[in-house]
Design a protein around this motif. Structure first.
Motif, PDB file in Angstrom:
ATOM      1  N   ASP A 112      74.334 -59.792  60.335  1.00 45.49           N
ATOM      2  CA  ASP A 112      73.467 -59.103  61.285  1.00 45.49           C
ATOM      3  C   ASP A 112      72.208 -59.929  61.494  1.00 45.49           C
ATOM      4  O   ASP A 112      71.542 -60.327  60.530  1.00 45.49           O
ATOM      5  N   MET A 113      71.829 -60.174  62.754  1.00 45.44           N
ATOM      6  CA  MET A 113      70.671 -61.019  63.053  1.00 45.44           C
ATOM      7  C   MET A 113      69.372 -60.481  62.464  1.00 45.44           C
ATOM      8  O   MET A 113      68.404 -61.239  62.304  1.00 45.44           O
ATOM      9  N   ALA A 114      69.321 -59.200  62.126  1.00 47.91           N
ATOM     10  CA  ALA A 114      68.117 -58.609  61.553  1.00 47.91           C
ATOM     11  C   ALA A 114      68.061 -58.742  60.035  1.00 47.91           C
ATOM     12  O   ALA A 114      67.082 -58.316  59.413  1.00 47.91           O
ATOM     13  N   ASP A 115      69.067 -59.351  59.439  1.00 47.78           N
ATOM     14  CA  ASP A 115      69.136 -59.501  57.981  1.00 47.78           C
ATOM     15  C   ASP A 115      69.605 -60.905  57.643  1.00 47.78           C
ATOM     16  O   ASP A 115      70.798 -61.193  57.653  1.00 47.78           O
ATOM     17  N   LEU A 116      68.655 -61.779  57.324  1.00 51.76           N
ATOM     18  CA  LEU A 116      68.975 -63.169  56.962  1.00 51.76           C
ATOM     19  C   LEU A 116      68.782 -63.398  55.469  1.00 51.76           C
ATOM     20  O   LEU A 116      68.422 -64.476  55.027  1.00 51.76           O
ATOM     21  N   SER A 117      69.036 -62.350  54.686  1.00 50.06           N
ATOM     22  CA  SER A 117      68.781 -62.420  53.247  1.00 50.06           C
ATOM     23  C   SER A 117      69.644 -63.454  52.534  1.00 50.06           C
ATOM     24  O   SER A 117      69.355 -63.826  51.390  1.00 50.06           O
ATOM     25  N   CYS A 118      70.679 -63.940  53.190  1.00 52.64           N
ATOM     26  CA  CYS A 118      71.495 -64.994  52.576  1.00 52.64           C
ATOM     27  C   CYS A 118      70.797 -66.352  52.609  1.00 52.64           C
ATOM     28  O   CYS A 118      71.280 -67.315  51.995  1.00 52.64           O
ATOM     29  N   PHE A 119      69.666 -66.442  53.300  1.00 49.96           N
ATOM     30  CA  PHE A 119      68.912 -67.691  53.387  1.00 49.96           C
ATOM     31  C   PHE A 119      67.582 -67.554  52.659  1.00 49.96           C
ATOM     32  O   PHE A 119      66.913 -66.518  52.749  1.00 49.96           O
ATOM     33  N   ALA A 120      67.181 -68.618  51.975  1.00 47.36           N
ATOM     34  CA  ALA A 120      65.894 -68.634  51.283  1.00 47.36           C
ATOM     35  C   ALA A 120      64.745 -68.778  52.274  1.00 47.36           C
ATOM     36  O   ALA A 120      64.936 -69.210  53.418  1.00 47.36           O
ATOM     37  N   ASP A 121      63.551 -68.439  51.826  1.00 48.06           N
ATOM     38  CA  ASP A 121      62.365 -68.655  52.638  1.00 48.06           C
ATOM     39  C   ASP A 121      62.252 -70.134  53.021  1.00 48.06           C
ATOM     40  O   ASP A 121      62.611 -71.028  52.238  1.00 48.06           O
ATOM     41  N   GLU A 122      61.737 -70.395  54.212  1.00 46.26           N
ATOM     42  CA  GLU A 122      61.401 -71.739  54.669  1.00 46.26           C
ATOM     43  C   GLU A 122      62.569 -72.714  54.516  1.00 46.26           C
ATOM     44  O   GLU A 122      62.442 -73.795  53.946  1.00 46.26           O
ATOM     45  N   THR A 123      63.707 -72.331  55.079  1.00 46.74           N
ATOM     46  CA  THR A 123      64.916 -73.159  55.009  1.00 46.74           C
ATOM     47  C   THR A 123      65.084 -74.062  56.225  1.00 46.74           C
ATOM     48  O   THR A 123      65.562 -75.187  56.103  1.00 46.74           O
ATOM     49  N   PHE A 124      64.677 -73.601  57.407  1.00 49.08           N
ATOM     50  CA  PHE A 124      65.068 -74.273  58.644  1.00 49.08           C
ATOM     51  C   PHE A 124      63.886 -74.894  59.385  1.00 49.08           C
ATOM     52  O   PHE A 124      62.781 -74.350  59.405  1.00 49.08           O
ATOM     53  N   ASP A 125      64.179 -76.024  60.036  1.00 49.34           N
ATOM     54  CA  ASP A 125      63.198 -76.696  60.889  1.00 49.34           C
ATOM     55  C   ASP A 125      63.195 -76.118  62.305  1.00 49.34           C
ATOM     56  O   ASP A 125      62.173 -76.161  62.996  1.00 49.34           O
ATOM     57  N   LEU A 126      64.344 -75.612  62.729  1.00 58.02           N
ATOM     58  CA  LEU A 126      64.494 -75.103  64.090  1.00 58.02           C
ATOM     59  C   LEU A 126      65.450 -73.913  64.075  1.00 58.02           C
ATOM     60  O   LEU A 126      66.503 -73.964  63.436  1.00 58.02           O
ATOM     61  N   ILE A 127      65.059 -72.861  64.784  1.00 58.97           N
ATOM     62  CA  ILE A 127      65.965 -71.733  65.023  1.00 58.97           C
ATOM     63  C   ILE A 127      66.206 -71.627  66.527  1.00 58.97           C
ATOM     64  O   ILE A 127      65.255 -71.608  67.313  1.00 58.97           O
ATOM     65  N   VAL A 128      67.479 -71.577  66.900  1.00 62.26           N
ATOM     66  CA  VAL A 128      67.887 -71.441  68.292  1.00 62.26           C
ATOM     67  C   VAL A 128      68.477 -70.048  68.454  1.00 62.26           C
ATOM     68  O   VAL A 128      69.501 -69.721  67.853  1.00 62.26           O
ATOM     69  N   HIS A 129      67.818 -69.225  69.277  1.00 59.56           N
ATOM     70  CA  HIS A 129      68.187 -67.810  69.409  1.00 59.56           C
ATOM     71  C   HIS A 129      68.384 -67.477  70.890  1.00 59.56           C
ATOM     72  O   HIS A 129      67.464 -67.005  71.564  1.00 59.56           O
TER      73      HIS A 129
END
Length: 258
Positions: A112-129
């Motif tokens: 679910d796009m509202a729950d990214l708990s599988c990813f740690a804080d500050e993981t990505f350089d870019l998010i494409v939404h």
């Protein structure tokens, strides 16, 4: 009614029916991207400006609610380390298909796009939404989670629907007329006529939500993002409203950690 589960099934069905947003890009498109000739869209027709991207080679990129084999494979071919996150397993299959066909490394994660708990804080350089949060009941958790998993000075590029779209009667539009009927925020699950809602549920049509501009724009600001650019787009003449206003919005935002 569990909206996320319904819309997951509905987008699986859209893949089966060949919806335009479920068809993977061609091998030729990927070949051009490997040569540095590429573009993607967040909204129906207007490509994202090249200036909106950070340097892509080696960048960790999250394609958020972006399954379908369109954005993710192109960005991977351009040198990014890509994860595609989507609530539809069949949409993710389209990304895996393109990756396997063209020798790309693309990770896929269902959720679910509202729950990214599988990813740690500050993981990505870019998010494409790209345009997809119209399928979320509440958009503010989407912005909060996106901001959480972005690195400091990471970039979020997003497309969404101008809520004006949802104030008009669907039945009148089908007759070629514009008649104001609904209010914003809008929810198919609450404001569609019962007969049409029952038909959506029976035929597994995605349910949509018209979020306020305050939630779409201030929601990003409240999540700790700074908006740095903006453009509008239309539906390519497929909507009656295209004659009057551009009904899609794209924003570029940057995370500035204090």
């Amino acid at each position: 009614m569990n909206i996320a589960e319904h819309n997951s099934r509905a987008w699986n069905r859209n893949v089966e029916s060949g919806n335009r947003w479920t068809v993977p890009v061609s091998a030729e498109t990927i070949a051009r991207a490997k040569r540095g000739e590429w573009e993607i869209v967040l909204t129906p027709t207007r490509p994202v400006p090249a200036s909106w991207y950070p340097p892509l080679p080696g960048a960790k990129v999250l394609c958020l609610a972006s399954g379908g084999g369109q954005q993710g494979p192109i960005l991977a071919a351009a040198g990014a380390d890509v994860t595609v996150f989507d609530n539809s397993e069949k949409q993710l299959e389209q990304d895996r298909f393109a990756a396997e066909r063209d020798g790309l490394a693309v990770r896929t994660v269902k959720g679910d796009m509202a729950d990214l708990s599988c990813f740690a804080d500050e993981t990505f350089d870019l998010i494409v939404h790209p345009v997809s949060n119209l399928f979320a009941e509440n958009v503010r958790p989407v912005w909060r989670e996106a901001a959480r998993v972005l690195k400091h000075r990471g970039v979020l590029i997003s497309g969404f629907v101008n809520p004006l779209v949802y104030i008009f009667s669907i039945e009148a539009e089908e007759r070629g007329e514009l008649a104001v009927e609904h209010s914003i925020p809008y929810a198919d699950s609450e404001q569609l006529p019962k007969e049409r809602l029952d038909k959506h549920l029976r035929e597994c049509v995605p349910l949509e939500f018209g979020h306020t501009l305050e939630d779409q724009i201030k929601g990003q600001l409240d999540a700790g993002l700074v908006l740095t650019d903006f453009y509008e787009d239309h539906y390519g003449g497929q909507s009656l409203l295209d004659n009057h206003i551009r009904t899609f919005i794209a924003t570029k935002a940057v995370k500035i950690s204090l």
